[in-house]
Design an enzyme around this catalytic site. Structure first.
Site, mmCIF file in Angstrom:
data_model
loop_
_atom_site.group_PDB
_atom_site.id
_atom_site.type_symbol
_atom_site.label_atom_id
_atom_site.label_comp_id
_atom_site.label_asym_id
_atom_site.label_seq_id
_atom_site.Cartn_x
_atom_site.Cartn_y
_atom_site.Cartn_z
ATOM 1 N N ARG A 136 -1.520 6.194 -5.072
ATOM 2 C CA ARG A 136 -1.387 6.512 -6.264
ATOM 3 C C ARG A 136 -1.789 5.207 -7.537
ATOM 4 O O ARG A 136 -2.480 5.331 -8.093
ATOM 5 C CB ARG A 136 -0.025 6.956 -6.555
ATOM 6 N N THR A 137 -1.010 4.205 -6.996
ATOM 7 C CA THR A 137 -1.260 2.922 -7.995
ATOM 8 C C THR A 137 -2.636 2.611 -7.954
ATOM 9 O O THR A 137 -3.335 2.578 -9.084
ATOM 10 C CB THR A 137 -0.230 1.739 -7.579
ATOM 11 N N LYS A 150 -9.163 -15.346 6.147
ATOM 12 C CA LYS A 150 -9.554 -16.510 6.560
ATOM 13 C C LYS A 150 -8.379 -17.737 6.103
ATOM 14 O O LYS A 150 -8.794 -18.772 6.378
ATOM 15 C CB LYS A 150 -10.995 -17.028 5.898
ATOM 16 N N ARG A 187 -1.210 -6.013 -6.266
ATOM 17 C CA ARG A 187 -0.046 -5.596 -5.548
ATOM 18 C C ARG A 187 0.142 -6.417 -4.463
ATOM 19 O O ARG A 187 -0.942 -6.798 -3.808
ATOM 20 C CB ARG A 187 -0.203 -4.140 -4.961
ATOM 21 N N HIS A 239 7.828 -3.067 -10.652
ATOM 22 C CA HIS A 239 6.788 -2.270 -10.858
ATOM 23 C C HIS A 239 6.678 -1.712 -12.150
ATOM 24 O O HIS A 239 6.745 -0.504 -12.438
ATOM 25 C CB HIS A 239 6.853 -1.007 -9.544
HETATM 26 C C1 NCD Z 1 6.202 3.010 -4.692
HETATM 27 C C2 NCD Z 1 5.739 1.594 -4.661
HETATM 28 O O1 NCD Z 1 4.703 1.496 -3.927
HETATM 29 O O2 NCD Z 1 6.791 0.846 -4.859
HETATM 30 N N1 NCD Z 1 4.877 3.836 -4.815
HETATM 31 C C3 NCD Z 1 4.189 3.915 -5.930
HETATM 32 O O3 NCD Z 1 3.614 2.843 -6.594
HETATM 33 N N2 NCD Z 1 4.185 5.295 -6.434
HETATM 34 C C4 NCD Z 1 7.395 3.844 -4.133
HETATM 35 C C5 NCD Z 1 7.335 3.602 -2.703
HETATM 36 O O4 NCD Z 1 6.502 2.879 -1.913
HETATM 37 O O5 NCD Z 1 8.297 4.113 -2.113
#
Ligand code: NCD
Length: 324
Positions: A71-72, A100, A121, A149
């Site tokens: 999703r992100t 590398k 991320r 997040h």
């Molecule tokens: C979350 C995350 O990556 O922290 N997912 C997301 O971004 N929607 C929640 C999770 O991984 O449980």
């Protein structure tokens, strides 16, 4: 609204959002968040593909995903493209020079040379903050280890606002792995800026970190903590469920002890208020039974869609986009 009013002092308006990093939810005031939500509302028809926009034409976003994401990453990339912008990046480090042995600092230096903003991320807490030090372009944290997040929090708050009409005056239960779940860390901080009451419910050993609890309490929020979701459900206006973050357990046997220890199903929901909404950042594993999806309680798929207009708004603000 007293606390919200306090936070507004010293807040920066939409005009100087441009060029800012979004690393922690603490980087945003209530007014900043409301600016994002108002713009996100305008973005909804564009996010749905019903209206066209070239507001970010000529802008490039670097999408650096060192950890799995559906999703992100997809919603950030969709957000950029719906506004006429472009995306470069990787979603699998094995296809990048990280494989590398390139340092994070050098990867960021390259991304800022090629793109106008960076979404990152990373599995290490603090990585996004470090990235921001090596980039003069805006850096947005798409999740750093068990840290924060913040853009998930923006879409979570937007969802509460859209579904309940406002964020204030709700009793909100955060349930699940509150220790390792980064979404609930950012969300708890942000909710403590509003007039809400909170209840943190987790399996034993996965309680909310003490620093989050003390900050929330210091802000004067009515906060309870517990381990039994069936006792907490009855008062909830919003139930925010998270999965157990298996990948962050140092010892797999510790995970086995808590796996499957809570589940939202029709039996539990027989005790819920009729207008309860259930949220989840997703992915879910087994903590929400599939039959709940068909009920009016379930808003988690709408919540996931909201990631697009909210991230469109944020990208538009930090990049200083044109007319939408
Ligand atoms: C979350 C995350 O990556 O922290 N997912 C997301 O971004 N929607 C929640 C999770 O991984 O449980």
């Amino acid at each position: 609204m007293k606390k919200a009013e306090d936070m507004k002092r010293g807040a920066r308006g939409a005009e100087d959002f441009r060029g800012r990093d979004v690393i922690s939810i603490h980087d945003l005031t209530v007014e900043d968040m409301e600016t994002v939500f108002d713009l996100a509302r305008e973005m909804v028809p564009i996010a749905r593909g019903e209206k066209k926009s070239r507001a970010l034409e000529g802008h490039i976003m670097a999408s650096l995903f060192f950890e799995p994401s559906t999703r992100t990453r997809l919603s950030f990339e969709t957000a950029m493209k719906r506004l006429g912008g472009e995306v470069v990046g990787f979603s699998d480090v094995s296809s990048s020079s990280v494989k590398k042995g390139e340092t994070l600092a050098d990867t960021i230096r390259m991304a800022e040379a090629y793109a106008d903003c960076i979404v990152i991320r990373h599995y290490n807490e603090g990585a996004a903050r470090l990235a921001a030090r090596f980039s003069s372009r805006p850096v947005i944290n798409g999740g750093d280890g068990a840290g924060q997040h913040p853009t998930q929090t923006l879409l979570d708050l937007f969802t509460i606002r859209e579904e309940k009409g406002r964020i204030d005056d709700n009793h909100i239960v955060l349930a699940g792995d509150l220790k390792y779940g980064r979404t609930v860390h950012s969300l708890a901080f942000a909710l403590s800026l509003y007039d809400v009451s909170l209840h943190f419910v987790s399996p034993k050993g996965l309680e909310m970190p003490r620093e989050v609890v003390s900050e929330v309490k210091n802000r004067g929020v009515d906060l309870r903590e517990g381990h039994d979701l069936s006792r907490a459900i009855g008062d909830a206006d919003v139930l925010y469920v998270t999965r157990i973050q298996r990948e962050r357990f140092p010892d797999p046997t510790e995970y086995q002890k808590v796996a499957g220890s809570y589940r939202v199903d029709m039996d539990l929901l027989s005790r819920a208020k009729r207008d309860l909404i259930i949220m989840h950042p997703l992915p879910r594993v087994d903590e929400i039974a599939p039959e709940v999806d068909e009920t009016s309680f379930a808003v988690y798929f709408k919540q996931a869609f909201n990631g697009v207009p909210v991230r469109m708004a944020l990208l538009h603000l930090v990049l200083g986009g044109g007319e939408i």
